[in-house]
Design a protein around this motif. Structure first.
Motif, PDB file in Angstrom:
ATOM      1  N   ASN A 131     -18.747  -6.604   3.565  1.00 24.63           N
ATOM      2  CA  ASN A 131     -19.790  -7.562   3.201  1.00 24.63           C
ATOM      3  C   ASN A 131     -21.053  -6.755   2.939  1.00 24.63           C
ATOM      4  O   ASN A 131     -21.396  -5.878   3.743  1.00 24.63           O
ATOM      5  CB  ASN A 131     -19.974  -8.567   4.342  1.00 24.63           C
ATOM      6  N   TYR A 132     -21.720  -7.022   1.817  1.00 23.88           N
ATOM      7  CA  TYR A 132     -22.808  -6.143   1.403  1.00 23.88           C
ATOM      8  C   TYR A 132     -24.012  -6.181   2.341  1.00 23.88           C
ATOM      9  O   TYR A 132     -24.637  -5.162   2.599  1.00 23.88           O
ATOM     10  CB  TYR A 132     -23.243  -6.470  -0.028  1.00 23.88           C
ATOM     11  N   GLN A 133     -24.344  -7.366   2.832  1.00 22.87           N
ATOM     12  CA  GLN A 133     -25.479  -7.449   3.762  1.00 22.87           C
ATOM     13  C   GLN A 133     -25.221  -6.622   5.004  1.00 22.87           C
ATOM     14  O   GLN A 133     -26.089  -5.907   5.494  1.00 22.87           O
ATOM     15  CB  GLN A 133     -25.671  -8.908   4.185  1.00 22.87           C
ATOM     16  N   VAL A 134     -23.989  -6.746   5.514  1.00 25.44           N
ATOM     17  CA  VAL A 134     -23.643  -6.018   6.732  1.00 25.44           C
ATOM     18  C   VAL A 134     -23.530  -4.520   6.431  1.00 25.44           C
ATOM     19  O   VAL A 134     -23.942  -3.674   7.224  1.00 25.44           O
ATOM     20  CB  VAL A 134     -22.347  -6.582   7.342  1.00 25.44           C
ATOM     21  N   ARG A 135     -23.005  -4.198   5.250  1.00 29.67           N
ATOM     22  CA  ARG A 135     -22.927  -2.797   4.830  1.00 29.67           C
ATOM     23  C   ARG A 135     -24.313  -2.151   4.846  1.00 29.67           C
ATOM     24  O   ARG A 135     -24.503  -1.032   5.321  1.00 29.67           O
ATOM     25  CB  ARG A 135     -22.320  -2.727   3.415  1.00 29.67           C
TER      26      ARG A 135
END
Length: 154
Positions: A33-37
């Motif tokens: 997930n990009y936000q979490v990345r």
DNA sequence: GCCAACGTTGGC
DNA sequence: GCCAACGTTGGC
């Protein structure tokens, strides 16, 4: 110094699984997930403290504490064909996904349940209580951290 | 196993 | 760049 909450399904990886690892250390892989990345790559740093949250189980809740021991680095499971988290768009030359290493600090004698968190005046606003929140990592405030630590000792 | 929430994908 | 369709998450 920041505080975080990491979710994991205990049927997949539990706090007991972590306690059985050598040095009680693991890489927190598989985030897609990009936000979490972005948090893993840019914000979560060595020395930060982390709650280990068990999701999709009964009861869901916080099972213990971990410490970040390695800053964000490429998640190599993304370019492992045999991994469940394989992503052909991520390569060693241009990694798309990141992870950190964490070490177990302590396991609570009792899980602090989601229900307790939802009913506590100082915790009810935690991101974890929001319906539909699907981020597997969320920030925790200092007040939330100290409140939860106090609860863990009851 | 249901279903609401929401991120991602892909056609246009 | 919009947005409908689809897939996944996760509490219940």
């Amino acid at each position: 110094m920041h505080y975080w909450l990491f979710k994991s399904e205990p049927t997949c990886f539990s706090i007991d699984d972590l306690s059985r690892r050598p040095q009680q250390v693991t890489c927190w892989d598989g985030v897609r997930n990009y936000q979490v990345r972005n948090m893993l790559r840019d914000e979560i740093k060595v020395g930060d403290w982390v709650f280990f949250y068990h999701s999709s189980c009964n009861p869901p809740g916080i099972a213990g504490i971990m410490e970040v021991i390695k800053n964000g680095y490429p998640d190599h499971t993304a370019w492992d064909l045999h991994s469940d988290h394989y992503d052909p768009k991520s390569t060693p030359e241009n990694p798309r996904w990141y992870m950190v290493d964490v070490k177990l600090v302590s396991k609570f004698s009792q899980v602090i349940t989601l229900d307790q968190i939802k009913n506590h005046p100082k915790l009810k606003k935690m991101l974890i209580t929001r319906k539909g929140n699907r981020l597997s990592i969320t920030p925790v405030t200092v007040e939330e951290w100290t409140t939860l630590l106090a609860l863990s000792r009851i």
